[in-house]
Motif scaffolding. Structure first.
Motif, short mmCIF file in Angstrom:
data_model
loop_
_atom_site.label_atom_id
_atom_site.label_comp_id
_atom_site.label_asym_id
_atom_site.label_seq_id
_atom_site.Cartn_x
_atom_site.Cartn_y
_atom_site.Cartn_z
N LEU A 153 0.87 -1.11 0.02
CA LEU A 153 0.06 0.02 0.14
C LEU A 153 0.81 1.16 -0.18
CD1 LEU A 153 -2.68 1.68 0.60
CD2 LEU A 153 -2.32 1.24 2.63
N ILE A 154 0.60 2.27 -0.83
CA ILE A 154 1.30 3.34 -1.12
C ILE A 154 0.11 4.58 -0.95
CG2 ILE A 154 2.83 5.00 -2.42
CD1 ILE A 154 3.92 2.68 -3.99
N ALA A 155 0.36 5.07 0.22
CA ALA A 155 -0.65 6.07 0.46
C ALA A 155 -0.22 7.59 0.96
CB ALA A 155 -1.74 5.65 1.92
N ASP A 156 -1.06 8.32 0.96
CA ASP A 156 -0.83 9.79 1.36
C ASP A 156 -0.87 9.92 3.00
OD1 ASP A 156 -3.08 10.77 1.91
OD2 ASP A 156 -3.41 11.42 -0.15
N GLY A 157 -0.35 10.82 3.55
CA GLY A 157 -0.64 10.59 5.12
C GLY A 157 -2.19 10.92 5.23
N SER A 158 -2.97 11.55 5.19
CA SER A 158 -4.33 11.72 5.23
C SER A 158 -5.22 10.14 5.04
CB SER A 158 -5.22 12.65 4.49
OG SER A 158 -5.24 12.57 3.22
N ILE A 177 3.51 2.16 2.50
CA ILE A 177 4.59 3.32 2.14
C ILE A 177 3.83 4.47 2.21
CG2 ILE A 177 6.27 4.11 0.57
CD1 ILE A 177 6.67 1.32 -0.56
N VAL A 178 4.31 5.52 3.00
CA VAL A 178 3.54 6.66 3.32
C VAL A 178 4.14 7.87 2.78
CG1 VAL A 178 2.29 8.25 4.95
CG2 VAL A 178 1.91 5.76 5.11
N THR A 179 3.55 8.60 1.87
CA THR A 179 4.07 10.09 1.43
C THR A 179 3.30 11.04 1.87
OG1 THR A 179 4.70 11.33 -0.56
CG2 THR A 179 2.54 10.17 -0.63
N ARG A 180 4.26 12.02 2.44
CA ARG A 180 3.87 13.34 3.15
C ARG A 180 3.08 12.77 4.49
NH1 ARG A 180 4.02 17.63 -1.39
NH2 ARG A 180 4.98 16.48 -3.22
N PRO A 181 3.60 12.15 5.03
CA PRO A 181 2.76 11.89 6.54
C PRO A 181 2.35 12.64 7.34
CG PRO A 181 5.03 11.52 6.77
CD PRO A 181 5.11 11.64 5.26
N ALA A 182 1.27 12.59 8.06
CA ALA A 182 0.62 13.58 8.91
C ALA A 182 1.35 13.90 10.27
CB ALA A 182 -0.84 13.65 9.18
N GLY A 183 2.05 12.92 10.57
CA GLY A 183 2.86 12.97 11.76
C GLY A 183 3.82 11.77 11.86
N GLY A 188 7.42 -0.04 11.47
CA GLY A 188 7.20 -0.94 10.22
C GLY A 188 6.76 -0.04 9.08
N VAL A 189 6.09 0.86 9.25
CA VAL A 189 5.76 1.71 7.97
C VAL A 189 6.59 2.72 7.50
CG1 VAL A 189 3.89 3.37 7.35
CG2 VAL A 189 3.51 1.95 9.01
N ILE A 190 6.91 2.72 6.04
CA ILE A 190 8.16 3.19 5.37
C ILE A 190 7.65 4.54 5.01
CG2 ILE A 190 9.74 2.86 3.55
CD1 ILE A 190 8.82 -0.09 3.65
N ALA A 191 8.58 5.67 5.04
CA ALA A 191 8.09 6.80 4.41
C ALA A 191 8.87 6.76 3.17
CB ALA A 191 9.01 7.87 5.37
N LEU A 192 8.09 7.29 2.15
CA LEU A 192 8.39 7.21 0.55
C LEU A 192 9.68 8.25 0.49
CD1 LEU A 192 7.95 6.14 -2.35
CD2 LEU A 192 6.49 8.46 -2.54
N ALA A 193 9.65 9.22 1.33
CA ALA A 193 10.97 10.05 1.13
C ALA A 193 12.02 9.50 1.44
CB ALA A 193 10.60 11.40 1.91
N ASP A 194 12.26 8.42 2.34
CA ASP A 194 13.34 7.67 2.80
C ASP A 194 13.75 6.68 1.91
OD1 ASP A 194 13.51 8.66 5.14
OD2 ASP A 194 12.36 7.11 6.33
#
Length: 586
Positions: A153-158, A177-183, A188-194
């Motif tokens: 799953l690739i999701a934005d923060g909201s 994988i989360v892009t532009r996380p809200a916090g 275990g969740v991966i930041a897309l920016a990483d």
């Protein structure tokens, strides 16, 4: 046919007949040259020059337009080269996570620069992209992830926050994988920016290609969900060829209009002038993802994204970026046309306003031409046709504002009797069937729905329509029990089932009532069980907790008796609007 020309700039329209224009444009050596290939055992006309896969398409776009700007989002400006580097880098990261051909990668994000990166990275591996509707509730998103069996799953923060309470019900998800996380992200969740950095850093990523993958034109590319007639959405499975067919379909209608006007065709090999397109519809819809993003890239054009729709912000962007094309659904055009501050902005760069997904009034067609001095254009298609089937623009649209145009040369239309056994002659109304290289393979894990909707490669669209003697299509009504609100499909049964789940409701029907900008809105007629009461606001809140907000009835009328039915026990829905909603009767 006698044509009434409403364009004084071209009083001799048409100079070239439709049949002649089609023959000229699809001839050998033309950018729109066609050929016949066998797909699933059926001879099918296809565009000869489209790339075989999305990976090939990405390489071609980068090679031809690398230094041009591709994506604009607020203060972020991404070139084709930077986008390609990000997509190829992410593809390698996904491969390291174990993503292989046929795996499903879900995209749950609003329109952001990361969206085309994740989409092309997924498809380059032979994996299947599953764009999820950003309007959906957490429960609806859970259904899409479960039904598709998504591995990543690739999701934005909201949207991640909306999905988060449902993760324990999603055992097939291996990585999030989360892009532009809200916090802060959970363990275990991966930041897309990483993985690929931010959009400002993409130009500095390594110059790498996509990983090797065994894919071709008939490889599955995406699962796009469409509302279900039985209450659950269905995932339409599109191949690379299905979706890439759109690369030329929109441009074909525009070029055909110029040729019919008497203009000279550009010399072979001439690249089209790049456009600046304000994308105001979601990329998780077939119109945004397939019918708009692909053609934008094919011409090396610029895609301007908005965080969310706002009429004033749209006009600011049109002025700032010198936008040449926008649209998506008629609602957008109406809101700009009727905004009281419209004259405060320089909108003169607009050459064309295009739309599909909802009916448009002939008055809108004329106002676009008169008020904007722009060319109105529209097309008809559906999720199951991967976007464009018909194209309508220029004088053809002005002459026939109630038509959605003729089919593009790689599509066929026919009008069938209600029982599907007999093709009807020109001018008669029946169910519209479509065939062509853009028609999807079928629905994901829905064999009964496939048997009902697909017949020897033809899709039964559910639209009631007619064809004229030149092949122009006129949508007259919908055979399926569906409401289209501003381009969003709402199947009545899904909302009715939700209403029936409320303990006070024993009878319910959802109908469409007219709305100038949105086309129509959902409204409900409800009968409550004896001794039970519920208010309109309570029922609306009940639906809003379970379904996307665009599906919530804007009005609910309560009746003392059960709803009127025919001899077979079916509710007489066509009678309900005039009985209970004065605006519909008017």
């Amino acid at each position: 046919m006698t044509e009434i020309n409403l364009n004084p700039d071209h009083p001799d329209w048409p100079v070239v007949s439709l049949a002649r224009a089609n023959a000229m444009l699809t001839s050998e050596g033309s950018p729109f040259e066609t050929e016949v290939v066998e797909i699933n055992g059926r001879p099918t006309t296809v565009w000869k020059s489209i790339p075989p896969t999305f990976a090939d398409f990405a390489r071609l776009a980068r090679a031809a337009f690398g230094d041009r700007e591709f994506i604009i989002f607020e203060d972020e400006r991404v070139t084709y080269d930077a986008w390609f580097r990000a997509a190829a880098t992410l593809a390698h990261k996904l491969r390291e996570m174990g993503v292989e051909k046929g795996d499903r990668v879900a995209l749950a994000a609003r329109n952001l620069p990361e969206w085309p990166v994740a989409y092309f990275a997924t498809l380059s591996l032979g994996a299947i992209a599953v764009p999820l509707n950003g309007w959906w509730t957490g429960g609806e998103l859970e259904y899409g992830l479960t039904d598709s069996g998504a591995k990543i799953l690739i999701a934005d923060g909201s949207l991640y926050q909306r999905i988060k309470p449902h993760l324990e019900n999603l055992p097939t998800l291996e990585n999030i994988i989360v892009t532009r996380p809200a916090g802060d992200l959970d363990q275990g969740v991966i930041a897309l920016a990483d993985l690929i950095g931010t959009s400002h850093e993409w130009a500095g990523l390594p110059d790498t290609d996509f990983p090797e993958a065994d894919i071709g034109p008939e490889t599955d590319a995406s699962i796009l969900y469409t509302s279900g007639t039985t209450g659950q959405p269905k995932g339409a499975v599109a191949t690379h060829r299905n979706s890439l067919t759109n690369l030329l379909s929109s441009a074909y209608a525009t070029t055909r209009g110029a040729l019919r006007r008497g203009e000279e065709l550009p010399p072979p090999g001439t690249l089209p002038d790049p456009m600046t397109v304000l994308l105001v519809i979601p990329l998780f819809h077939v119109t945004g993802c397939t019918a708009m993003m692909g053609p934008v890239m094919a011409g090396g054009s610029k895609l301007v994204l908005m965080r969310k729709w706002d009429t004033v912000r749209a006009m600011e962007l049109i002025e700032r970026e010198k936008v040449t094309l926008t649209g998506g659904v008629p609602t957008i055009a109406w809101q700009i046309l009727e905004h009281p501050d419209r004259d405060k902005y320089d909108l003169s760069s607009l050459d064309s306003i295009t739309y599909g997904g909802a009916p448009a009034s002939p008055d809108l067609v004329r106002k676009i031409k008169s008020d904007f001095k722009s060319s109105p254009a529209m097309g008809w298609g559906m999720t199951e046709t991967s976007g464009t089937v018909t194209g309508h623009s220029a004088e053809d649209y002005l002459n026939r504002p109630d038509s959605c145009g003729p089919p593009v040369p790689v599509a066929q239309l026919k009008i069938m009797s209600e029982d599907g056994t007999r093709e009807l002659p020109v001018g008669e109304i029946g169910e519209l069937w479509a065939f062509g290289a853009m028609v999807v393979k079928g629905y994901w894990n829905k064999p009964e729905a496939n048997e009902e909707a697909f017949v020897d490669g033809w899709i039964r669209t559910g639209d009631l329509a007619k064809l004229d003697d030149e092949g122009f299509c006129y949508i007259c009504d919908r055979a399926k029990d569906m409401i289209i609100r501003g381009g969003e499909n709402i199947y009545s049964s899904e909302v009715e089932n939700c209403l029936y789940d409320h303990p006070a409701v024993t009878d319910a029907a959802l109908v469409g009532i007219p709305h100038k900008q949105l086309g129509e809105e959902p409204a409900a007629v409800v009968h409550c069980a004896p001794g039970h009461e519920v208010s309109e606001a309570e029922l609306q809140a009940w639906v809003a907790e379970r379904l996307a907000k665009f599906k919530v009835p804007v009005k609910i009328v309560f009746v003392e008796e059960t709803l009127p039915r025919n001899a077979n026990g079916k509710i007489l829905k066509k009678d309900l609007p005039k009985l209970y909603f004065p605006e519909a009767a008017a």
